[in-house]
Design a protein around this motif. Structure first.
Motif, PDB file in Angstrom:
ATOM      1  N   THR A  76       0.827  -1.211   0.000  1.00  0.00           N
ATOM      2  CA  THR A  76       0.000   0.000   0.000  1.00  0.00           C
ATOM      3  C   THR A  76       0.858   1.257   0.000  1.00  0.00           C
ATOM      4  N   TRP A  77       1.868   1.318   0.870  1.00  0.00           N
ATOM      5  CA  TRP A  77       2.699   2.525   0.947  1.00  0.00           C
ATOM      6  C   TRP A  77       3.519   2.724  -0.322  1.00  0.00           C
ATOM      7  N   LYS A  78       3.993   1.643  -0.916  1.00  0.00           N
ATOM      8  CA  LYS A  78       4.750   1.730  -2.164  1.00  0.00           C
ATOM      9  C   LYS A  78       3.873   2.304  -3.276  1.00  0.00           C
ATOM     10  N   ILE A  79       2.637   1.856  -3.351  1.00  0.00           N
ATOM     11  CA  ILE A  79       1.707   2.370  -4.359  1.00  0.00           C
ATOM     12  C   ILE A  79       1.423   3.849  -4.113  1.00  0.00           C
ATOM     13  N   ALA A  80       1.224   4.219  -2.848  1.00  0.00           N
ATOM     14  CA  ALA A  80       0.977   5.627  -2.501  1.00  0.00           C
ATOM     15  C   ALA A  80       2.167   6.493  -2.909  1.00  0.00           C
ATOM     16  N   SER A  81       3.378   5.984  -2.688  1.00  0.00           N
ATOM     17  CA  SER A  81       4.587   6.721  -3.070  1.00  0.00           C
ATOM     18  C   SER A  81       4.663   6.900  -4.583  1.00  0.00           C
ATOM     19  N   ASN A  82       4.320   5.856  -5.322  1.00  0.00           N
ATOM     20  CA  ASN A  82       4.341   5.931  -6.783  1.00  0.00           C
ATOM     21  C   ASN A  82       3.301   6.929  -7.297  1.00  0.00           C
ATOM     22  N   LEU A  83       2.139   6.957  -6.669  1.00  0.00           N
ATOM     23  CA  LEU A  83       1.105   7.907  -7.076  1.00  0.00           C
ATOM     24  C   LEU A  83       1.570   9.337  -6.856  1.00  0.00           C
ATOM     25  N   HIS A  84       2.241   9.576  -5.737  1.00  0.00           N
ATOM     26  CA  HIS A  84       2.760  10.921  -5.450  1.00  0.00           C
ATOM     27  C   HIS A  84       3.834  11.311  -6.458  1.00  0.00           C
ATOM     28  N   THR A  85       4.690  10.373  -6.787  1.00  0.00           N
ATOM     29  CA  THR A  85       5.752  10.646  -7.756  1.00  0.00           C
ATOM     30  C   THR A  85       5.166  11.000  -9.119  1.00  0.00           C
ATOM     31  N   ALA A  86       4.108  10.279  -9.520  1.00  0.00           N
ATOM     32  CA  ALA A  86       3.484  10.520 -10.820  1.00  0.00           C
ATOM     33  C   ALA A  86       2.703  11.831 -10.851  1.00  0.00           C
ATOM     34  N   ASP A  87       2.096  12.227  -9.722  1.00  0.00           N
ATOM     35  CA  ASP A  87       1.302  13.463  -9.670  1.00  0.00           C
ATOM     36  C   ASP A  87       1.431  14.071  -8.270  1.00  0.00           C
ATOM     37  N   PRO A  88       2.535  14.783  -8.016  1.00  0.00           N
ATOM     38  CA  PRO A  88       2.807  15.297  -6.654  1.00  0.00           C
ATOM     39  C   PRO A  88       1.817  16.356  -6.182  1.00  0.00           C
ATOM     40  N   GLU A  89       1.088  16.996  -7.099  1.00  0.00           N
ATOM     41  CA  GLU A  89       0.102  17.997  -6.686  1.00  0.00           C
ATOM     42  C   GLU A  89      -1.213  17.353  -6.253  1.00  0.00           C
ATOM     43  N   MET A  90      -1.540  16.235  -6.858  1.00  0.00           N
ATOM     44  CA  MET A  90      -2.809  15.571  -6.572  1.00  0.00           C
ATOM     45  C   MET A  90      -2.720  14.643  -5.373  1.00  0.00           C
ATOM     46  N   PHE A  91      -1.636  13.863  -5.264  1.00  0.00           N
ATOM     47  CA  PHE A  91      -1.561  12.810  -4.251  1.00  0.00           C
ATOM     48  C   PHE A  91      -0.549  13.139  -3.161  1.00  0.00           C
ATOM     49  N   THR A 324      -6.410   7.983  30.756  1.00  0.00           N
ATOM     50  CA  THR A 324      -5.542   8.648  31.734  1.00  0.00           C
ATOM     51  C   THR A 324      -4.063   8.563  31.370  1.00  0.00           C
ATOM     52  N   LYS A 325      -3.696   7.628  30.491  1.00  0.00           N
ATOM     53  CA  LYS A 325      -2.288   7.515  30.095  1.00  0.00           C
ATOM     54  C   LYS A 325      -1.877   8.595  29.100  1.00  0.00           C
ATOM     55  N   HIS A 326      -2.851   9.183  28.417  1.00  0.00           N
ATOM     56  CA  HIS A 326      -2.601  10.275  27.468  1.00  0.00           C
ATOM     57  C   HIS A 326      -1.543   9.905  26.417  1.00  0.00           C
ATOM     58  N   ARG A 327      -1.603   8.702  25.948  1.00  0.00           N
ATOM     59  CA  ARG A 327      -0.693   8.293  24.873  1.00  0.00           C
ATOM     60  C   ARG A 327      -1.169   8.877  23.548  1.00  0.00           C
ATOM     61  N   PRO A 328      -0.255   9.088  22.608  1.00  0.00           N
ATOM     62  CA  PRO A 328      -0.680   9.634  21.307  1.00  0.00           C
ATOM     63  C   PRO A 328      -1.588   8.656  20.572  1.00  0.00           C
ATOM     64  N   ARG A 329      -2.559   9.210  19.816  1.00  0.00           N
ATOM     65  CA  ARG A 329      -3.479   8.349  19.068  1.00  0.00           C
ATOM     66  C   ARG A 329      -2.727   7.551  18.006  1.00  0.00           C
ATOM     67  N   TYR A 330      -1.712   8.159  17.436  1.00  0.00           N
ATOM     68  CA  TYR A 330      -0.950   7.528  16.361  1.00  0.00           C
ATOM     69  C   TYR A 330       0.407   8.192  16.269  1.00  0.00           C
ATOM     70  N   ILE A 331       1.334   7.539  15.625  1.00  0.00           N
ATOM     71  CA  ILE A 331       2.671   8.090  15.384  1.00  0.00           C
ATOM     72  C   ILE A 331       2.915   8.048  13.880  1.00  0.00           C
ATOM     73  N   ILE A 332       3.205   9.195  13.301  1.00  0.00           N
ATOM     74  CA  ILE A 332       3.459   9.276  11.864  1.00  0.00           C
ATOM     75  C   ILE A 332       4.924   8.933  11.599  1.00  0.00           C
ATOM     76  N   GLU A 333       5.124   7.909  10.807  1.00  0.00           N
ATOM     77  CA  GLU A 333       6.470   7.461  10.483  1.00  0.00           C
ATOM     78  C   GLU A 333       7.057   8.210   9.283  1.00  0.00           C
ATOM     79  N   GLU A 334       6.176   8.537   8.317  1.00  0.00           N
ATOM     80  CA  GLU A 334       6.668   9.167   7.089  1.00  0.00           C
ATOM     81  C   GLU A 334       5.552   9.946   6.411  1.00  0.00           C
ATOM     82  N   GLU A 335       5.901  11.033   5.750  1.00  0.00           N
ATOM     83  CA  GLU A 335       4.959  11.834   4.982  1.00  0.00           C
ATOM     84  C   GLU A 335       5.511  12.107   3.600  1.00  0.00           C
ATOM     85  N   ILE A 336       4.630  12.130   2.608  1.00  0.00           N
ATOM     86  CA  ILE A 336       5.050  12.542   1.268  1.00  0.00           C
ATOM     87  C   ILE A 336       3.991  13.461   0.696  1.00  0.00           C
TER      88      ILE A 336
END
Length: 336
Positions: A76-91, A324-336
């Motif tokens: 999934t992430w590889k496909i998302a990366s390829n989509l961004h590379t092909a159209d960086p404004e859209m994806f 009460t532990k106030h842990r983060p909902r998620y951790i972002i590993e990478e953004e493109i």
């Protein structure tokens, strides 16, 4: 309000209203978990839809698609990366370091879209079961002045009889519990940046967006559409996850189960007094042995009620513990 290109898509209004807002920068938020079989098809359909709306000047040319990879184990992430590379404004794409669940993925996408300057965002699953044609009606309703537009199914023809029964029961139960949900609405909705900013103030770890979003209280509308079948891949909501999701919704928005425990406790005390009178009468009439079965029955019933009550209380305590532990909902590993 009808869409000429999609007669099956209607809004809750009867006639189209004149736009009161300019064409928005629209973000399409797509949570993805192991969506390799369908993601390229979804990207093609949605990008074509955004270009179509942009050409008609219904949305800004700066509109984009944001893919949220919820810790997928496939490509999934590889496909998302390829989509961004092909159209960086859209994806654009965001990758979680670990699977954090559908609700957190939707929330992260909305917050990231807000940070990127969107005027409105539409959350939508990647399987194309939600009809992309409904996006036209959502944008039209937003431009008419609504802050939230819900995508609501007008049929359940594609569901099994069991799925229809459980879905109907869930919405009736949530209504009875006091939660303000939209029947036959999942997470296909448009939210303005005003509504998203309001949502950002909700800090609970146990997210139930189907209950939180209606509670925001902004002017809203509904767009009705026919839900299709998955374009590819398999459902990410098996029975176990559906049950867990229902528990999240109930414990996040209602304390009625706790009140029910108290009521059951009082009823048990009353039954206990009745059994005490029965026992005394049995002894006085010389039929004490006849009460043995009733006593055992009472013990088993009360024992079961106690265990169920402890389980319900435990569900709430467990969620309090997580909060009460106030842990983060998620951790972002990478953004493109």
């Amino acid at each position: 309000m009808t869409q000429e290109s999609s007669p099956s898509i209607i809004t809750s209004g009867e006639t189209a209203a004149e736009p009161t807002r300019p064409a928005p920068v629209l973000a399409m938020v797509i949570p993805c978990y192991n969506e390799e079989p369908v993601l390229e098809q979804t990207a093609s359909v949605l990008s074509e839809k955004l270009r179509y709306l942009s050409t008609r000047r219904q949305i800004s040319a700066k509109s984009f698609i944001l893919l949220i990879d919820d810790g997928s184990k496939d490509r999934t992430w590889k496909i998302a990366s390829n989509l961004h590379t092909a159209d960086p404004e859209m994806f654009h794409a965001v990758k979680f370091s670990h699977n954090r669940g559908h609700q957190n993925a939707v929330y992260a996408g909305l917050m990231e879209s807000l940070r990127r300057g969107c005027d409105a965002a539409i959350s939508m699953d990647a399987d194309l079961q939600d009809d992309p044609s409904a996006i036209d009606g959502m944008v039209e309703s937003y431009r008419a002045g609504n802050e939230i537009v819900y995508g609501v199914r007008n049929n359940r023809d594609t569901d099994t009889a069991f799925k229809r029964l459980t879905a109907e029961s869930f919405y009736k139960l949530m209504t009875w519990m006091g939660a303000d949900t939209i029947p036959d609405h999942a997470d296909f909705r448009l939210m303005s940046n005003t509504a998203i900013r309001a949502l950002s103030q909700y800090s609970e770890a146990n997210l139930f967006l189907r209950g939180i979003v209606p509670s925001l209280g902004f002017k809203s509308d509904k767009v009705f559409y026919k839900r299709g079948i998955r374009a590819a891949g398999e459902s990410k909501y098996p029975l176990s996850k559906m049950i867990s999701f229902a528990l999240e919704g109930i414990t996040s928005f209602s304390v009625k189960p706790l009140h029910m425990i108290t009521t059951t406790g009082f009823l048990s005390v009353i039954v206990g007094f009745i059994m005490l009178i029965y026992t005394i009468v049995s002894i006085c009439t010389g039929h004490a042995i006849a009460g043995w079965g009733s006593m055992m029955f009472s013990i088993w019933i009360l024992g079961g009620l106690i265990l169920v009550s402890l389980g319900i209380v435990g569900e709430y305590i467990g969620r309090i513990y997580i909060e009460t532990k106030h842990r983060p909902r998620y951790i972002i590993e990478e953004e493109i």
